[in-house]
Design a protein around this motif. Sequence first.
Motif, short mmCIF file in Angstrom:
data_model
loop_
_atom_site.label_atom_id
_atom_site.label_comp_id
_atom_site.label_asym_id
_atom_site.label_seq_id
_atom_site.Cartn_x
_atom_site.Cartn_y
_atom_site.Cartn_z
N PHE A 9 0.85 -1.18 0.00
CA PHE A 9 0.00 0.00 0.00
C PHE A 9 0.89 1.25 0.00
O PHE A 9 2.02 1.20 0.50
CB PHE A 9 -0.90 0.01 1.24
CG PHE A 9 -1.96 -1.07 1.26
CD1 PHE A 9 -2.13 -1.93 0.19
CD2 PHE A 9 -2.78 -1.22 2.36
CE1 PHE A 9 -3.09 -2.92 0.21
CE2 PHE A 9 -3.75 -2.20 2.40
CZ PHE A 9 -3.92 -3.06 1.33
N LEU A 43 -4.29 -3.90 -4.47
CA LEU A 43 -5.69 -3.95 -4.09
C LEU A 43 -6.40 -2.64 -4.46
O LEU A 43 -5.97 -1.57 -4.04
CB LEU A 43 -5.80 -4.19 -2.58
CG LEU A 43 -7.23 -4.31 -2.04
CD1 LEU A 43 -7.88 -5.58 -2.56
CD2 LEU A 43 -7.22 -4.29 -0.52
N ALA A 46 -7.57 0.50 -1.73
CA ALA A 46 -7.05 0.10 -0.42
C ALA A 46 -7.10 1.26 0.55
O ALA A 46 -6.76 2.40 0.21
CB ALA A 46 -5.61 -0.38 -0.56
N ASP A 57 -8.29 -4.61 4.95
CA ASP A 57 -7.90 -4.57 3.55
C ASP A 57 -6.59 -5.31 3.29
O ASP A 57 -6.44 -6.02 2.29
CB ASP A 57 -7.76 -3.11 3.08
CG ASP A 57 -9.10 -2.46 2.84
OD1 ASP A 57 -10.14 -3.12 3.03
OD2 ASP A 57 -9.13 -1.28 2.45
N GLN A 58 -5.62 -5.13 4.20
CA GLN A 58 -4.31 -5.73 3.98
C GLN A 58 -4.30 -7.23 4.20
O GLN A 58 -3.67 -7.97 3.43
CB GLN A 58 -3.27 -5.05 4.89
CG GLN A 58 -1.85 -5.54 4.64
CD GLN A 58 -0.82 -4.69 5.35
OE1 GLN A 58 -1.08 -3.54 5.71
NE2 GLN A 58 0.36 -5.24 5.58
N TYR A 62 -6.89 -8.19 0.49
CA TYR A 62 -5.75 -8.35 -0.44
C TYR A 62 -5.45 -9.84 -0.66
O TYR A 62 -5.08 -10.25 -1.77
CB TYR A 62 -4.54 -7.62 0.11
CG TYR A 62 -3.53 -7.17 -0.94
CD1 TYR A 62 -3.70 -7.44 -2.30
CD2 TYR A 62 -2.40 -6.45 -0.57
CE1 TYR A 62 -2.78 -7.01 -3.25
CE2 TYR A 62 -1.47 -6.01 -1.51
CZ TYR A 62 -1.66 -6.30 -2.84
OH TYR A 62 -0.74 -5.87 -3.78
#
Length: 356
Positions: A9, A43, A46, A57-58, A62
Amino acid sequence: MTIALFRAFPDPYRKSMQIYADQLRRGLTALVGPGDAVGERVLPAARLAPPWSRHWDQYVRYQRYARASGADINHILDHGYGHLAYSLPPDRTVVTFHDATVVKVPGVSLRTRLSLRYSLGAIRRVARVIAASRASRDDLLELIDYPPERVTVVHLGIDPAFRPPDDREALRRRLGFEGPTILHVGHTQAYMNLSRVIAIVDRLVRRLGLDARLVKVGDPLTAEHRALIDRLGLGARVRELGRVAFEELPGIYAAADVLLYPPLYAGFGLPPLEAMACGTPVVCSNRGSLPEVVGDAALVEDPNDETRMAERIAEVVTNARVRAERQARGLRHAAGFTWDATSRAVLQVYRSIGHA
């Protein structure tokens, strides 16, 4: 051969990861054959904040996104995202391990340490690991049980934009650099040792009699740093340039008299090499990978010894012979680090896997 590069990210404090991803994509694209393809995976949308959405999200979204990769080679460019390997074919996956910062420096949260442990569990499965330095390789092998013969050290490169200026004095006038100018480039997390940088400038002024100034590029100084500057009466000697555009950075390096880079730990350390490529001497820490990366071109000292570091800076600034020697060594040394060489070495790692 299809290559999927999984990017981190875009964290502002992980600028080096963005540089690594951008340069490697460009370098690999220039090297692969006509039937090959290099693509990026990141992603969509993100979130970096708040923490709970960042974590979701991570570590969840993802990973789900990674399952659809379908590439011959999957390269996770930042070991902090090593957990993506749980969703990728292990025998077709490569991870770059940059550093062990979160276990080498104090003050790192338990959540961050547990996240690294989770990612390291996935890294144990992958076909190959690329380490940014020999020091990083050694740190990785201390952290996990992984076959040493499957870890390849590949140093980072330097963009050709980092080079000596045509007219340094004109550049200094344009930037408003007056007197001995000490440059620091980077973020302000505790292990970067910014309080020591400020103390070194104070020592240069009060003990060694230099009319020194500090120029800071990168994240803004913290309230604690500014309080220290005020307490030492250095307000007029400290100038913050903030996060500058890439195009401006080579000129700032070149206009400075010396780069001071004293982190308590480093997995690689691009700023010293970038400074050397611009003809600027370097005084840096002896921790982590830095002695390996800078070789005999920089003046290397204990990052906690502000007396010795200040003396080294004064030596470079006041002694023309020492300065010229360090400039020449730095230029020769930095010339050995190119993104083309990095990309070729990474491509060789891909080809060592049967699927490539």
